[in-house]
Design an enzyme around this catalytic site. Structure first.
Site, PDB file in Angstrom:
ATOM      1  N   LEU A  60       1.588  -6.079   7.430  1.00 10.00           N
ATOM      2  CA  LEU A  60       1.437  -4.668   7.816  1.00 10.00           C
ATOM      3  C   LEU A  60       0.229  -4.018   7.159  1.00 10.00           C
ATOM      4  O   LEU A  60      -0.299  -3.021   7.649  1.00 10.00           O
ATOM      5  CB  LEU A  60       2.694  -3.876   7.437  1.00 10.00           C
ATOM      6  CG  LEU A  60       4.008  -4.301   8.091  1.00 10.00           C
ATOM      7  CD1 LEU A  60       5.175  -3.571   7.447  1.00 10.00           C
ATOM      8  CD2 LEU A  60       3.959  -4.017   9.596  1.00 10.00           C
ATOM      9  N   GLY A  61      -0.201  -4.561   6.006  1.00 16.37           N
ATOM     10  CA  GLY A  61      -1.333  -3.970   5.292  1.00 16.37           C
ATOM     11  C   GLY A  61      -1.751  -4.855   4.137  1.00 16.37           C
ATOM     12  O   GLY A  61      -0.998  -5.728   3.697  1.00 16.37           O
ATOM     13  N   THR A  62      -2.973  -4.636   3.659  1.00 14.02           N
ATOM     14  CA  THR A  62      -3.472  -5.388   2.507  1.00 14.02           C
ATOM     15  C   THR A  62      -4.061  -4.420   1.488  1.00 14.02           C
ATOM     16  O   THR A  62      -4.472  -3.310   1.834  1.00 14.02           O
ATOM     17  CB  THR A  62      -4.566  -6.393   2.929  1.00 14.02           C
ATOM     18  OG1 THR A  62      -5.654  -5.693   3.534  1.00 14.02           O
ATOM     19  CG2 THR A  62      -4.018  -7.423   3.907  1.00 14.02           C
ATOM     20  N   PHE A  65      -4.117  -5.733  -4.794  1.00 17.69           N
ATOM     21  CA  PHE A  65      -3.256  -6.648  -5.547  1.00 17.69           C
ATOM     22  C   PHE A  65      -2.447  -7.597  -4.670  1.00 17.69           C
ATOM     23  O   PHE A  65      -1.785  -8.486  -5.167  1.00 17.69           O
ATOM     24  CB  PHE A  65      -2.295  -5.860  -6.433  1.00 17.69           C
ATOM     25  CG  PHE A  65      -2.987  -4.838  -7.284  1.00 17.69           C
ATOM     26  CD1 PHE A  65      -3.895  -5.231  -8.267  1.00 17.69           C
ATOM     27  CD2 PHE A  65      -2.768  -3.487  -7.095  1.00 17.69           C
ATOM     28  CE1 PHE A  65      -4.541  -4.294  -9.044  1.00 17.69           C
ATOM     29  CE2 PHE A  65      -3.420  -2.545  -7.871  1.00 17.69           C
ATOM     30  CZ  PHE A  65      -4.316  -2.950  -8.849  1.00 17.69           C
ATOM     31  N   GLY A  66      -2.476  -7.407  -3.351  1.00 19.11           N
ATOM     32  CA  GLY A  66      -1.686  -8.253  -2.477  1.00 19.11           C
ATOM     33  C   GLY A  66      -1.579  -7.681  -1.079  1.00 19.11           C
ATOM     34  O   GLY A  66      -2.533  -7.097  -0.564  1.00 19.11           O
ATOM     35  N   ARG A  67      -0.393  -7.792  -0.496  1.00 20.63           N
ATOM     36  CA  ARG A  67      -0.212  -7.319   0.877  1.00 20.63           C
ATOM     37  C   ARG A  67       1.203  -6.801   1.100  1.00 20.63           C
ATOM     38  O   ARG A  67       2.096  -7.027   0.285  1.00 20.63           O
ATOM     39  CB  ARG A  67      -0.542  -8.434   1.864  1.00 20.63           C
ATOM     40  CG  ARG A  67       0.288  -9.710   1.734  1.00 20.63           C
ATOM     41  CD  ARG A  67      -0.178 -10.776   2.725  1.00 20.63           C
ATOM     42  NE  ARG A  67      -1.611 -10.981   2.669  1.00 20.63           N
ATOM     43  CZ  ARG A  67      -2.403 -11.099   3.736  1.00 20.63           C
ATOM     44  NH1 ARG A  67      -1.886 -11.049   4.948  1.00 20.63           N
ATOM     45  NH2 ARG A  67      -3.693 -11.274   3.608  1.00 20.63           N
ATOM     46  N   ASP A 177      -1.794   9.448  -6.666  1.00 23.07           N
ATOM     47  CA  ASP A 177      -2.532   8.740  -5.614  1.00 23.07           C
ATOM     48  C   ASP A 177      -2.198   9.271  -4.229  1.00 23.07           C
ATOM     49  O   ASP A 177      -2.050   8.501  -3.272  1.00 23.07           O
ATOM     50  CB  ASP A 177      -2.257   7.234  -5.688  1.00 23.07           C
ATOM     51  CG  ASP A 177      -3.391   6.409  -5.050  1.00 23.07           C
ATOM     52  OD1 ASP A 177      -4.495   6.957  -4.858  1.00 23.07           O
ATOM     53  OD2 ASP A 177      -3.162   5.217  -4.759  1.00 23.07           O
ATOM     54  N   LYS A 179      -2.778  10.545  -0.717  1.00 26.19           N
ATOM     55  CA  LYS A 179      -3.822  10.410   0.305  1.00 26.19           C
ATOM     56  C   LYS A 179      -3.153   9.950   1.593  1.00 26.19           C
ATOM     57  O   LYS A 179      -2.020   9.433   1.563  1.00 26.19           O
ATOM     58  CB  LYS A 179      -4.898   9.410  -0.130  1.00 26.19           C
ATOM     59  CG  LYS A 179      -4.387   8.017  -0.454  1.00 26.19           C
ATOM     60  CD  LYS A 179      -5.510   7.110  -0.931  1.00 26.19           C
ATOM     61  CE  LYS A 179      -4.995   5.722  -1.314  1.00 26.19           C
ATOM     62  NZ  LYS A 179      -6.087   4.836  -1.766  1.00 26.19           N
ATOM     63  N   ASN A 182      -1.324   6.583   1.911  1.00 25.36           N
ATOM     64  CA  ASN A 182      -0.073   6.378   1.174  1.00 25.36           C
ATOM     65  C   ASN A 182       1.073   7.220   1.710  1.00 25.36           C
ATOM     66  O   ASN A 182       2.085   7.406   1.034  1.00 25.36           O
ATOM     67  CB  ASN A 182      -0.288   6.675  -0.311  1.00 25.36           C
ATOM     68  CG  ASN A 182      -1.083   5.586  -1.001  1.00 25.36           C
ATOM     69  OD1 ASN A 182      -1.237   4.487  -0.474  1.00 25.36           O
ATOM     70  ND2 ASN A 182      -1.609   5.889  -2.178  1.00 25.36           N
ATOM     71  N   ASP A 195       3.768   3.721  -2.058  1.00 28.37           N
ATOM     72  CA  ASP A 195       2.822   3.190  -3.048  1.00 28.37           C
ATOM     73  C   ASP A 195       2.838   4.006  -4.346  1.00 28.37           C
ATOM     74  O   ASP A 195       2.044   4.918  -4.540  1.00 28.37           O
ATOM     75  CB  ASP A 195       1.399   3.116  -2.486  1.00 28.37           C
ATOM     76  CG  ASP A 195       0.527   2.172  -3.310  1.00 28.37           C
ATOM     77  OD1 ASP A 195       0.883   1.889  -4.473  1.00 28.37           O
ATOM     78  OD2 ASP A 195      -0.518   1.726  -2.803  1.00 28.37           O
ATOM     79  N   THR A 212      -7.938   7.667  -6.181  1.00 26.83           N
ATOM     80  CA  THR A 212      -8.963   7.431  -5.167  1.00 26.83           C
ATOM     81  C   THR A 212     -10.059   8.480  -5.333  1.00 26.83           C
ATOM     82  O   THR A 212      -9.742   9.672  -5.427  1.00 26.83           O
ATOM     83  CB  THR A 212      -8.324   7.517  -3.761  1.00 26.83           C
ATOM     84  OG1 THR A 212      -7.264   6.551  -3.682  1.00 26.83           O
ATOM     85  CG2 THR A 212      -9.347   7.236  -2.669  1.00 26.83           C
TER      86      THR A 212
END
Length: 361
Positions: A60-62, A65-67, A177, A179, A182, A195, A212
């Site tokens: 679904l997303g990257t 640190f991972g996905r 964070d 935005k 997120n 997140d 960010t």
């Protein structure tokens, strides 16, 4: 969880603002949520899912640190989102403490407009967070597709973010964070903040530089030590971006972006009405003592602002306000609101990596 505040009020009261009496009743509800948060924080959660019953569907997303991967429960036909973090990358980026915080926070928070965790575990190479799947996709995707949000939609989203930040701050959590990337949209059109990698329990002030670039508050950039004020600044940036289609502070290089932020220099589009300009100006306030959200009236400066006139805060909290926009979701596992990514196999090492660093996980 009941979201009812038990506030004796009429819709006229709510439409004309939020009274101090209503806020006092709501604080009692927040205190109840805080007590429940503290109870969950202090005890190990019971998992209701067996990982062996979960099947990987797609990415679904990257991230750094991972996905994030979509999972299907083979027996219950439920869908989950699994955040997969590589231990090695967490170590390299010096994010071990943040990752441990994120796990505990996701286990403890329960609020209509935040995600929470169903299960977490680790293997030799990875850390896994399993959460409910939110099928509407990221706010970022919808904002880019629409260009900007119509004001009723921006107001609907903003009211939920205000309530979510109020809840997080009441439980002594600074988010750090905020935005569009997120913020997820559920199948009914309501928001879920996700997140929590930079979120932490805050007593007093902290000095960590994280977030960010376009959304960082001046006091964070200047390493002055900061508190919950940084989240309200980020809310001001989000408010601007939802209504304009672009952030108020932007440059090709982060340092130039920081210079603009510290100076507090931005220009509102001509489409911004006076009430919107006023709430943005008071939120993107470099002087913390004059910033909405952290002054004497706290969150009431938002709840009673003219721009929010017409919003019924209790109806928003209880998800009874008709959403101006509902994403298309054909079935519970519909992932078409998320972008496509190349699939990569997850291959845990044959031995336990970084065992001591993640011993407490």
């Amino acid at each position: 969880m009941s979201n009812k505040t038990g506030t004796p009020s009429t819709s006229t009261d709510l439409r004309d603002g939020y009274t101090e009496q209503q806020q006092q009743h709501y604080r009692k509800y927040l205190q109840q949520l805080k007590n429940e948060f503290n109870e969950r924080w202090c005890k190990k959660p019971n998992a209701n899912i067996n990982f062996s019953d979960l099947e990987r569907v797609r990415t679904l997303g990257t991230g750094a640190f991972g996905r994030v991967v979509l999972l299907r429960h083979s027996k219950q036909q439920k869908f989950y989102a699994m955040k997969v973090l590589e231990k090695e990358k967490i170590i390299k980026m010096k994010q071990v403490e943040h990752t441990l915080y994120e796990k505990r926070i996701l286990e403890a928070i329960r609020f209509p407009f935040t995600v929470s965790m169903e299960l977490s575990f680790k293997d030799n190479s990875y850390i896994y967070f399993i959460m409910p799947f939110v099928p509407g996709g990221e706010m970022f995707t919808h904002l880019r597709r629409m260009g900007k949000f119509e004001e009723p939609l921006a107001k609907f989203y903003a009211s939920q973010v205000v309530l979510a930040l109020e809840y997080l701050h009441y439980t002594n959590l600074v988010y750090r964070d905020l935005k569009p990337e997120n913020i997820l949209i559920d199948k009914n059109g309501y928001l879920k903040i996700t997140d929590f990698g930079f979120c932490k329990v805050l007593q007093g002030r902290t000095w960590t530089l994280c977030g960010t670039p376009e959304y960082l508050a001046p006091e964070l950039i200047l390493s002055k030590g900061y508190g919950f004020s940084v989240d309200w600044w980020s809310f001001g940036v989000l408010l601007f971006e939802m209504n304009a289609g672009y952030p108020p502070f932007y440059a090709n290089e982060p340092m130039k972006t920081y210079e603009k932020i510290v100076a507090g220099k931005y220009r509102c589009p001509s489409s911004f009405n006076p009430d919107l300009r006023d709430i943005v100006r008071n939120t993107l306030q470099v002087d913390i003592t004059k910033r909405f959200g952290v002054m004497r009236n706290g969150v009431m400066d938002f709840k009673n602002h003219k721009w929010f006139k017409g919003i019924e805060w209790e109806a928003i909290l209880n998800c009874r306000w008709p959403p101006p926009y509902v994403p298309k979701c054909k079935h519970p596992g519909d992932s078409t609101n998320f972008e496509r990514y190349d699939e990569e196999p997850m291959k845990p090492a044959s031995y336990c990596r970084f065992e001591s660093e993640f011993f407490d996980f």
